[in-house]
Design a protein around this motif. Structure first.
Motif, PDB file in Angstrom:
ATOM      1  N   PRO A 103       0.931  -1.157   0.140  1.00 11.02           N
ATOM      2  CA  PRO A 103       0.022  -0.027  -0.037  1.00 11.02           C
ATOM      3  C   PRO A 103       0.704   1.274  -0.007  1.00 11.02           C
ATOM      4  CG  PRO A 103       0.287  -0.877   2.314  1.00 11.02           C
ATOM      5  CD  PRO A 103       0.893  -1.867   1.459  1.00 11.02           C
ATOM      6  N   THR A 148      -1.550  -0.179  -4.056  1.00 15.92           N
ATOM      7  CA  THR A 148      -2.847   0.450  -3.579  1.00 15.92           C
ATOM      8  C   THR A 148      -2.781   1.773  -3.067  1.00 15.92           C
ATOM      9  OG1 THR A 148      -3.050  -0.689  -1.452  1.00 15.92           O
ATOM     10  CG2 THR A 148      -3.973  -1.939  -3.300  1.00 15.92           C
ATOM     11  N   THR A 149      -3.602   2.582  -3.541  1.00 15.54           N
ATOM     12  CA  THR A 149      -3.558   3.925  -2.818  1.00 15.54           C
ATOM     13  C   THR A 149      -4.783   4.380  -1.888  1.00 15.54           C
ATOM     14  OG1 THR A 149      -4.750   4.941  -4.788  1.00 15.54           O
ATOM     15  CG2 THR A 149      -2.635   4.764  -5.029  1.00 15.54           C
ATOM     16  N   GLY A 150      -4.685   5.409  -1.334  1.00 15.36           N
ATOM     17  CA  GLY A 150      -5.731   5.814  -0.350  1.00 15.36           C
ATOM     18  C   GLY A 150      -6.747   6.764  -1.356  1.00 15.36           C
ATOM     19  N   ALA A 192      -7.550   3.502  -4.619  1.00 13.63           N
ATOM     20  CA  ALA A 192      -8.566   3.412  -3.393  1.00 13.63           C
ATOM     21  C   ALA A 192      -9.480   2.497  -3.241  1.00 13.63           C
ATOM     22  CB  ALA A 192      -9.414   4.727  -3.642  1.00 13.63           C
ATOM     23  N   GLU A 194     -10.532   0.705  -0.823  1.00 14.98           N
ATOM     24  CA  GLU A 194     -11.087   0.844   0.147  1.00 14.98           C
ATOM     25  C   GLU A 194     -12.505   1.633   0.047  1.00 14.98           C
ATOM     26  OE1 GLU A 194      -9.044   1.637   3.618  1.00 14.98           O
ATOM     27  OE2 GLU A 194      -7.801  -0.397   3.572  1.00 14.98           O
ATOM     28  N   ASN A 195     -12.384   2.497  -0.784  1.00 17.89           N
ATOM     29  CA  ASN A 195     -13.536   3.476  -1.056  1.00 17.89           C
ATOM     30  C   ASN A 195     -14.348   3.280  -2.198  1.00 17.89           C
ATOM     31  OD1 ASN A 195     -12.468   4.983   1.257  1.00 17.89           O
ATOM     32  ND2 ASN A 195     -11.070   5.880  -0.005  1.00 17.89           N
TER      33      ASN A 195
END
Length: 230
Positions: A103, A148-150, A192, A194-195
């Motif tokens: 991440p 992965t990115t936020g 993102a 998670e979003n």
């Protein structure tokens, strides 16, 4: 491709994470292709990220003033690096392809993975002062940064607040891999996870699977500043 050796350096604490799913897919798909796949699961290994005196077995080249770069170079030449470094270097040496799965933390790789780079890719093994970039010591290898990115993709665009994601990749792909002579494939970025919806996450995993199926047909990127900053 049958007979190829792959090292996946994995830096996430949770096997059930999205990064964990990407790792699982890579191991399964590449193994199915006949590749020999090795995983360095850095958190599970409790890999030591700190570059210290403990990385040198035996006496120091200069006990009066400790210089990590000089001491590891001298230790490598005489076979005096610590066991964990020797083991990781052996994995790198045998690999045709290096995949880094992680991440993105603060526009960078996690500290445990950066510590792997710092400690494993020492002078004499990965590069020399007269043998860097296209002349690096790890030529004839491929690398791929999968992360992965936020933030969403629009954040990491030239007009986004984060700037082009390629700016972030410059120190990783160019400053480390290319410096050591390793060819670089296009990064694989899941923005993102998670979003987004569960359906979108499944699409991301499917896209990774599909890419892995034709990975050996890909050409490396142009390892030049223009690729990053044009």
């Amino acid at each position: 491709m049958a007979g190829k050796k792959v090292l996946i350096v994995y830096a996430h604490q949770e096997p059930k994470s999205f990064n964990g799913s990407l790792l699982k897919i890579a191991v399964e798909e590449l193994t199915k292709q006949g590749c020999s796949v090795t995983v360095s699961d850095l958190y599970a290994m409790q890999f030591e990220p700190r570059a210290t005196r403990n990385d040198i077995v035996g006496g120091l080249h200069n006990p009066e003033a400790f210089n990590y770069g000089v001491e590891t170079w001298e230790a490598y030449k005489r076979g005096g690096l610590s066991k964990d470094l020797v083991e990781e270097q052996k994995k790198v040496q045998e690999a045709d392809l290096l995949i880094f799965q992680f991440p993105l933390f603060w526009f960078n790789m996690p500290a445990i993975l950066k510590g792997w780079m710092d400690r494993v890719l020492v002078q004499g093994f990965a590069y020399d002062l007269s043998k860097a970039y296209d002349g690096g010591l790890l030529q004839d290898k491929l690398s791929l940064f999968s992360f992965t990115t936020g933030g969403g993709q629009e954040m990491y665009s030239k007009k986004g607040i984060g700037g082009d994601i390629r700016y972030v990749l410059w120190p990783m792909q160019h400053g480390i891999m290319h410096f050591c002579g390793v060819k670089v494939l296009e990064p694989h970025i899941c923005y993102a996870p998670e979003n987004v919806s569960e359906e979108k996450r499944k699409e991301m995993l499917t896209a990774w699977t599909q890419r892995l199926r034709t990975l050996w047909k890909e050409e490396p990127i142009d390892c030049s500043p223009e690729w990053y900053f044009k």
